[in-house]
Design an enzyme around this catalytic site. Structure first.
Site, PDB file in Angstrom:
ATOM      1  N   HIS A 121      36.922  26.047  46.139  1.00 23.00           N
ATOM      2  CA  HIS A 121      37.242  27.182  45.270  1.00 23.00           C
ATOM      3  C   HIS A 121      38.753  27.300  44.976  1.00 23.00           C
ATOM      4  CE1 HIS A 121      35.457  31.317  44.033  1.00 23.00           C
ATOM      5  NE2 HIS A 121      36.447  31.000  43.251  1.00 23.00           N
ATOM      6  N   SER A 156      36.971  32.125  32.558  1.00 31.23           N
ATOM      7  CA  SER A 156      37.551  33.167  31.699  1.00 31.23           C
ATOM      8  C   SER A 156      37.904  32.605  30.326  1.00 31.23           C
ATOM      9  CB  SER A 156      38.776  33.804  32.356  1.00 31.23           C
ATOM     10  OG  SER A 156      38.384  34.464  33.524  1.00 31.23           O
ATOM     11  N   TYR A 162      31.698  35.375  45.272  1.00 28.79           N
ATOM     12  CA  TYR A 162      31.290  36.385  44.294  1.00 28.79           C
ATOM     13  C   TYR A 162      30.395  37.449  44.924  1.00 28.79           C
ATOM     14  CZ  TYR A 162      33.003  32.844  40.987  1.00 28.79           C
ATOM     15  OH  TYR A 162      33.763  31.912  40.315  1.00 28.79           O
ATOM     16  N   SER A 180      28.792  37.514  31.140  1.00 31.54           N
ATOM     17  CA  SER A 180      28.405  38.774  30.510  1.00 31.54           C
ATOM     18  C   SER A 180      27.150  39.299  31.200  1.00 31.54           C
ATOM     19  CB  SER A 180      28.135  38.619  29.010  1.00 31.54           C
ATOM     20  OG  SER A 180      27.870  39.910  28.474  1.00 31.54           O
TER      21      SER A 180
END
Ligand code: A2P
Length: 325
Positions: free
Chosen positions: A110, A217, A48, A272
């Site tokens: 991952h 998600s 990320y 978020s």
């Protein structure tokens, strides 16, 4: 319900903050805001590209005594370029250094994809390409069996550097194989999951095998629109059914979808950067969906996956890389 009990009785908070795509300049603040809002589960990853900033946010929250370290669940993930046994520990150590922690609660593989090693000095995080140049713009794979990687991950648990290990983006076939040799049980499987990708059999398999399932998600297409990986019509948040159920409970569509996600015994990690939405997404423990509502939401299933290397790797990296078929 606010925690899932893992095979070893560790407790995974069911709602966590997903840190993928949080821009570096926002990451420390968002992590701090989230912990202040009550989040006790952070879902990070080397890939990320924001672990240093996430570490600053965690440090600030801990130094302000917003919570204790042992009340906070921190997950990170081993990137594809570090699957060889000699690279697993250095990769974890780099993540720990960036996050300013001495132990992770959970370290996940991952992807079931091994790529050619890229040294830290050359590029970190290395992402999907071996060389960052137009001449070599394909993924370079490496021949590393998952068993080799898993065995090195187990050593991290034995050394006390991580409490739990697990995998992402595996299906039942790979899980079955892993379970034949795992000396340390996989605590968690993380996969994409939302009402358009219900994953009923995978969830059932995991529950029977005592592996907790975390859905990434969990709100569906939203974040993929800006990445060009979904169309505006793909948003489950706009489904009439979801709106009706939300209205009858006095909750928002996002809260209904997250509630559906956790009520079957899985965890969710919505991302978020907005404080209001952080609060909204955590406020899902004061209502219960009926069996009928749960079933009708599950019927929205389209088996529609937005995060699929079999699609995006071809577009972005000129490499055909299916893993789910
Ligand atoms: P934002 O960060 O602007 O709030 P992911 O699929 O990685 O979990 O990302 C979730 C996506 O949904 C992000 O684009 C996020 O945007 C958006 N989002 C998060 N919470 C809500 C919510 N409560 N209602 C609507 N959209 C949301």
């Amino acid at each position: 319900m606010e925690n899932l009990s893992l095979y070893n009785h560790d407790r995974l908070p069911t709602v966590g903050l997903g840190l993928w795509k949080i821009p570096k300049p926002d990451a420390a603040e968002t992590v701090h805001d989230a912990i202040k809002a009550g989040y006790r589960h952070l879902d990070s990853a080397c890939d990320y590209g924001n672990e240093t900033e996430v570490g600053h946010g965690i440090k600030r929250a801990l130094s302000q005594d917003l919570c204790k370290r042992d009340e906070l669940w921190v997950t990170s993930k081993l990137w594809n370029t570090y699957h060889k046994k000699e690279h697993v520990r250095p990769a974890l150590e780099r993540t720990l250094k960036d996050l300013q922690l001495d132990q992770l609660d959970l370290y996940l593989i991952h992807f079931p994809i091994a790529q050619k090693f890229v040294p830290f000095e050359v590029r970190y995080p290395p992402e999907w390409l071996y060389e960052n140049s137009k001449e070599s713009s394909q993924i370079q794979f490496a021949n590393v069996p998952i068993q080799e990687t898993w065995t090195a991950m187990e050593q991290l648990v034995r050394e006390g550097l991580v409490r739990n290990i697990g995998i992402c983006n595996f299906g039942t076939t790979m899980l079955r194989d892993l379970l034949t040799y795992a000396e340390i049980h996989p605590s968690v499987l993380q996969v994409e999951r939302h009402p358009y990708l219900v994953q009923a059999k995978l969830l059932r398999f995991c529950q029977e095998a005592n592996i907790a399932l975390t859905g990434f998600s969990p709100l569906g297409a939203g974040s993929y629109l800006e990445l060009g990986m979904a169309e505006p019509g793909d948003s489950v948040l706009n489904e009439t059914l979801i709106g009706e159920i939300a209205g009858s409970h006095g909750k928002t569509p996002a809260q209904v979808i997250l509630r559906w996600g956790i009520q079957q015994g899985a965890s969710v990690i919505p991302k978020s950067t907005k404080v209001e939405r952080l609060r909204e997404n955590l406020d899902v423990f004061d209502f219960v969906l009926t069996d009928l509502e749960m079933a009708s939401i599950s019927k929205l299933d389209r088996n529609q996956r937005f995060n699929d290397p079999g699609v995006f790797a071809e577009k972005a990296f000129n490499t055909f890389c299916p893993i789910y078929e």
